[in-house]
Design an enzyme around this catalytic site. Structure first.
Site, mmCIF file in Angstrom:
data_model
loop_
_atom_site.group_PDB
_atom_site.id
_atom_site.type_symbol
_atom_site.label_atom_id
_atom_site.label_comp_id
_atom_site.label_asym_id
_atom_site.label_seq_id
_atom_site.Cartn_x
_atom_site.Cartn_y
_atom_site.Cartn_z
ATOM 1 N N GLU A 93 -4.134 4.384 3.771
ATOM 2 C CA GLU A 93 -3.304 3.550 2.907
ATOM 3 C C GLU A 93 -4.110 3.099 1.695
ATOM 4 O OE1 GLU A 93 -0.716 0.649 5.034
ATOM 5 O OE2 GLU A 93 -1.916 1.242 6.773
ATOM 6 N N THR A 96 0.819 -1.207 0.000
ATOM 7 C CA THR A 96 0.000 0.000 0.000
ATOM 8 C C THR A 96 0.854 1.258 0.000
ATOM 9 O OG1 THR A 96 -0.111 -0.004 2.412
ATOM 10 C CG2 THR A 96 -1.891 -1.127 1.235
#
Length: 315
Positions: free
Chosen positions: A260, A212
């Site tokens: 994220e 991420t």
């Protein structure tokens, strides 16, 4: 589009203009009506359309510690305004001294001496000057002295968002805080965006097979409620379908709240240090702590599949 910070940035010899004034945080659909009217009048008259806004938010100066979560930073607002046809944006530094200007002084110093306003376009609840003493009636009265006219536009659009409540920045902030990003999109006319620089995190996503982009958000950003969302990761002009996680990562007893974004079906991305945007399209689920790591991985695979479909459906 020209961007000015402070009255001293306005070019010498600036002629007459159509002006609208406000914080315009989010540039939502109500704001778009006012700004669109200002641009249309400017085109009719053959003169520039100027938006006047403030930094920081006036509430932070008048009532320190009450700065509202921001729906869009100033550079993003300017981009959106440019898309509406605005010719110049003037950001006025809002200071204690500036906050004490009486309405007539504000009009003289800003609208008349510097911007040479010919038309001023505002919403019905516009207030200005020391202790918000001025309103649209004050503005119009001063216009008879300073040779400009005032046009008042009803900015109160409504839809399903907020149960039919009139569109506003306040409503949008509430919807975002509740995780109702679809409702926020209806008010804004586009997905709510969170911006920031990609920084190194714990890198657990990479270890789990879902790397991420950990976005260090800008100060005062309006961040959606903790949970998992479908959206887009905006990187240097490219919009990548993404599964987005907001929260403290309870699976690993995290303490810090993060945003994220996992770019779906993208391999080998190196985004560290880049300024990115995260557009929130749909809510998938709340933040959870699973009994096992395998259960988490299974759920993450489902989240990615759902996000892929939701983004494709939105497009």
């Amino acid at each position: 589009m020209q961007r000015w910070r402070g009255l001293e940035d306005i070019p010498e010899g600036w002629g007459r203009s159509v002006v609208t004034i406000g914080s315009y945080d989010g540039v939502h659909r109500g704001h778009q009506l006012i700004i669109g009217k200002a641009v249309a009048r400017a085109r009719e008259l053959g003169i520039p359309a100027v938006v006047v806004t403030f930094d920081p938010h006036p509430s932070e100066v008048v009532r320190p510690g009450t700065h509202p979560p921001l729906l869009a930073p100033h550079h993003r607002r300017a981009e959106l305004m440019a898309g509406l046809g605005v010719d110049a944006v003037l950001v006025l530094p809002f200071t204690k001294e500036f906050s004490t200007l009486e309405p007539a002084d504000f009009v003289a110093k800003v609208l008349v001496d510097k911007l040479h306003a010919q038309v001023v376009v505002e919403g019905p609840n516009f207030r200005f000057g020391h202790k918000a003493a001025g309103n649209v009636a004050t503005l119009a009265e001063l216009g008879t002295t300073y040779d400009y006219t005032v046009e008042v536009i009803d900015l109160y659009e409504r839809g399903a968002a907020g149960g039919g409540e009139a569109f506003s920045s306040t409503l949008t902030r509430r919807l975002v805080a509740e995780g109702d990003v679809a409702g926020a999109s209806e008010v804004l006319g586009r997905p709510h965006r969170v911006e920031g620089v990609v920084v190194r995190g714990a890198q657990r996503g990479r270890e789990l097979g879902f790397p991420t982009a950990n976005v260090e958000t800008l100060p005062h950003t309006a961040i959606p409620a903790d949970g998992v969302y479908a959206g887009l990761l905006q990187v240097e002009g490219e919009a990548m379908p993404a599964a987005i996680s907001v929260g403290t990562n309870p699976q690993f007893d995290g303490k810090t709240r993060t945003v994220e974004a996992y770019a779906i079906d993208r391999v080998g991305l190196d985004l560290y240090g880049l300024h990115v945007g995260v557009d929130f399209i749909a809510y998938i689920r709340g933040q959870e702590k699973f009994d096992t790591l395998d259960a988490l991985l299974e759920r993450m695979a489902v989240d990615v599949k759902l996000a892929r479909g939701l983004v494709a459906g939105a497009e």
